[in-house]
Design an enzyme around this catalytic site. Structure first.
Site, PDB file in Angstrom:
ATOM      1  N   HIS A  99       3.547   2.614   4.163  1.00  0.00           N
ATOM      2  CA  HIS A  99       3.870   3.059   2.792  1.00  0.00           C
ATOM      3  C   HIS A  99       5.100   3.964   2.752  1.00  0.00           C
ATOM      4  O   HIS A  99       4.953   5.188   2.829  1.00  0.00           O
ATOM      5  CB  HIS A  99       2.692   3.841   2.223  1.00  0.00           C
ATOM      6  CG  HIS A  99       1.515   2.999   1.887  1.00  0.00           C
ATOM      7  ND1 HIS A  99       1.210   2.614   0.608  1.00  0.00           N
ATOM      8  CD2 HIS A  99       0.571   2.445   2.683  1.00  0.00           C
ATOM      9  CE1 HIS A  99       0.128   1.858   0.618  1.00  0.00           C
ATOM     10  NE2 HIS A  99      -0.283   1.743   1.866  1.00  0.00           N
TER      11      HIS A  99
ATOM     12  N   ARG B 166      -5.590  -8.592   7.604  1.00  0.00           N
ATOM     13  CA  ARG B 166      -5.842  -7.413   6.760  1.00  0.00           C
ATOM     14  C   ARG B 166      -6.664  -6.384   7.546  1.00  0.00           C
ATOM     15  O   ARG B 166      -7.438  -6.727   8.419  1.00  0.00           O
ATOM     16  CB  ARG B 166      -6.615  -7.809   5.502  1.00  0.00           C
ATOM     17  CG  ARG B 166      -5.796  -8.660   4.557  1.00  0.00           C
ATOM     18  CD  ARG B 166      -6.623  -9.089   3.365  1.00  0.00           C
ATOM     19  NE  ARG B 166      -7.172  -7.960   2.655  1.00  0.00           N
ATOM     20  CZ  ARG B 166      -8.269  -8.013   1.903  1.00  0.00           C
ATOM     21  NH1 ARG B 166      -8.925  -9.141   1.763  1.00  0.00           N
ATOM     22  NH2 ARG B 166      -8.712  -6.931   1.285  1.00  0.00           N
TER      23      ARG B 166
ATOM     24  N   GLY C 184      -2.386  -1.118  -2.436  1.00  0.00           N
ATOM     25  CA  GLY C 184      -3.610  -0.933  -3.222  1.00  0.00           C
ATOM     26  C   GLY C 184      -4.653  -1.831  -2.597  1.00  0.00           C
ATOM     27  O   GLY C 184      -4.791  -1.852  -1.384  1.00  0.00           O
TER      28      GLY C 184
ATOM     29  N   CYS D  27       2.321  -3.003   1.992  1.00  0.00           N
ATOM     30  CA  CYS D  27       0.903  -3.072   2.375  1.00  0.00           C
ATOM     31  C   CYS D  27       0.191  -4.178   1.589  1.00  0.00           C
ATOM     32  O   CYS D  27       0.448  -5.352   1.839  1.00  0.00           O
ATOM     33  CB  CYS D  27       0.275  -1.689   2.211  1.00  0.00           C
ATOM     34  SG  CYS D  27      -1.237  -1.514   3.145  1.00  0.00           S
TER      35      CYS D  27
ATOM     36  N   GLU E 295       6.753   4.958   0.273  1.00  0.00           N
ATOM     37  CA  GLU E 295       6.746   5.853  -0.904  1.00  0.00           C
ATOM     38  C   GLU E 295       5.956   7.129  -0.643  1.00  0.00           C
ATOM     39  O   GLU E 295       6.019   8.062  -1.434  1.00  0.00           O
ATOM     40  CB  GLU E 295       6.190   5.117  -2.135  1.00  0.00           C
ATOM     41  CG  GLU E 295       4.669   4.950  -2.190  1.00  0.00           C
ATOM     42  CD  GLU E 295       4.133   3.870  -1.243  1.00  0.00           C
ATOM     43  OE1 GLU E 295       4.916   3.278  -0.461  1.00  0.00           O
ATOM     44  OE2 GLU E 295       2.911   3.636  -1.277  1.00  0.00           O
TER      45      GLU E 295
HETATM   46  N1  GLN Z   1      -6.520  -2.889   3.016  1.00  0.00           N
HETATM   47  C1  GLN Z   1      -5.872  -3.235   1.777  1.00  0.00           C
HETATM   48  C2  GLN Z   1      -5.957  -4.743   1.526  1.00  0.00           C
HETATM   49  O1  GLN Z   1      -6.332  -5.454   2.378  1.00  0.00           O
HETATM   50  C3  GLN Z   1      -4.426  -2.796   1.776  1.00  0.00           C
HETATM   51  C4  GLN Z   1      -4.343  -1.306   1.874  1.00  0.00           C
HETATM   52  C5  GLN Z   1      -3.103  -0.707   1.293  1.00  0.00           C
HETATM   53  O2  GLN Z   1      -2.362  -1.323   0.503  1.00  0.00           O
HETATM   54  N2  GLN Z   1      -2.885   0.532   1.618  1.00  0.00           N
HETATM   55  O3  GLN Z   1      -5.641  -5.194   0.482  1.00  0.00           O
END
Ligand code: GLN
Length: 210
Positions: free
Chosen positions: A183, A118, A54, A86, A185
């Site tokens: 991911h 990130r 997320g 992630c 899932e």
């Molecule tokens: N770019 C998001 C972050 O830095 C992570 C993206 C993801 O969980 N798909 O929090």
């Protein structure tokens, strides 16, 4: 013996993870419940937890505000297996810098001694799929779905690299803590969820899961 598996439902791919975990438990023939968790009370009773992807800054802020951050950290330090996906892996890390804006001072659990970048794969490749290998956990081929994914730029002692893509670290493990930049899932392949749930199962039944 039935496992209590939680999906942190503050933000992100909660339903997809719940479905993958449910399918994985059924395929393994392990008895267990999968529930969405949010409050410190929900988290307290878990045997294993998935931290979905997320937006890590939002997940961190909200966990801090509702008091779940401290409970989460304590439970994981006491040995509860956790799968951080992630943004979930970002939450587990010690240090996270954004590739473009640098240091963001976001709340992190500081569980995994890793340094993260990130949004590591840049604009033109913000989202992509790639075949990756996760050999240390016997998954020779996996379709990695990367969505504004981080990569791990440095690992501390005791952190095992599970997978690299284009020279960058995209999955790590330390004991009962697993992090993936992609991911699992969002694919039909439940092998990572299965690996994680076997870890939860052996940790609950008191065997050393490592
Ligand atoms: N770019 C998001 C972050 O830095 C992570 C993206 C993801 O969980 N798909 O929090």
């Amino acid at each position: 013996m039935s496992l209590n598996v939680g999906i942190l439902s503050i933000q992100g791919d909660v339903q997809e993870n719940a479905m993958s975990a449910r399918t994985a438990l059924d395929e393994l023939g392990i008895d267990g419940n999968v529930t969405d968790v949010r409050t410190p009370e929900d988290i307290m009773n878990l045997d294993g937890l998935i931290l979905p992807g997320g937006e890590s800054t939002t997940i961190g802020q909200m966990s801090l505000v509702n008091g779940s951050m401290e409970v989460l950290k304590k439970k994981i330090e006491d040995g509860m297996p956790v799968l951080g996906i992630c943004a979930g892996m970002i939450m587990l890390s010690k240090t996270a810098n954004d590739r473009v804006v640098g240091k963001t001072d976001q709340p992190l659990l500081d569980i995994l001694d890793i340094q993260l970048e990130r949004n590591s794969f840049g604009r033109q490749r913000e989202s992509f799929e790639a075949d990756i290998s996760i050999d240390p956990i016997n998954i020779p081929s996996f379709n990695g779905v990367f969505i504004r994914a981080p990569s791990v730029s440095d690992v501390g002692s005791g952190v095992e690299v599970l997978s690299r893509f284009n020279g960058r670290i995209v999955a790590v493990r330390r004991g009962n803590v697993i992090g993936t930049a992609f991911h699992p899932e969002l694919t039909d392949d439940t092998s990572i969820h299965k690996h994680f749930l076997e870890l939860v199962n052996s940790s609950k039944s008191g065997r050393v899961a490592n």
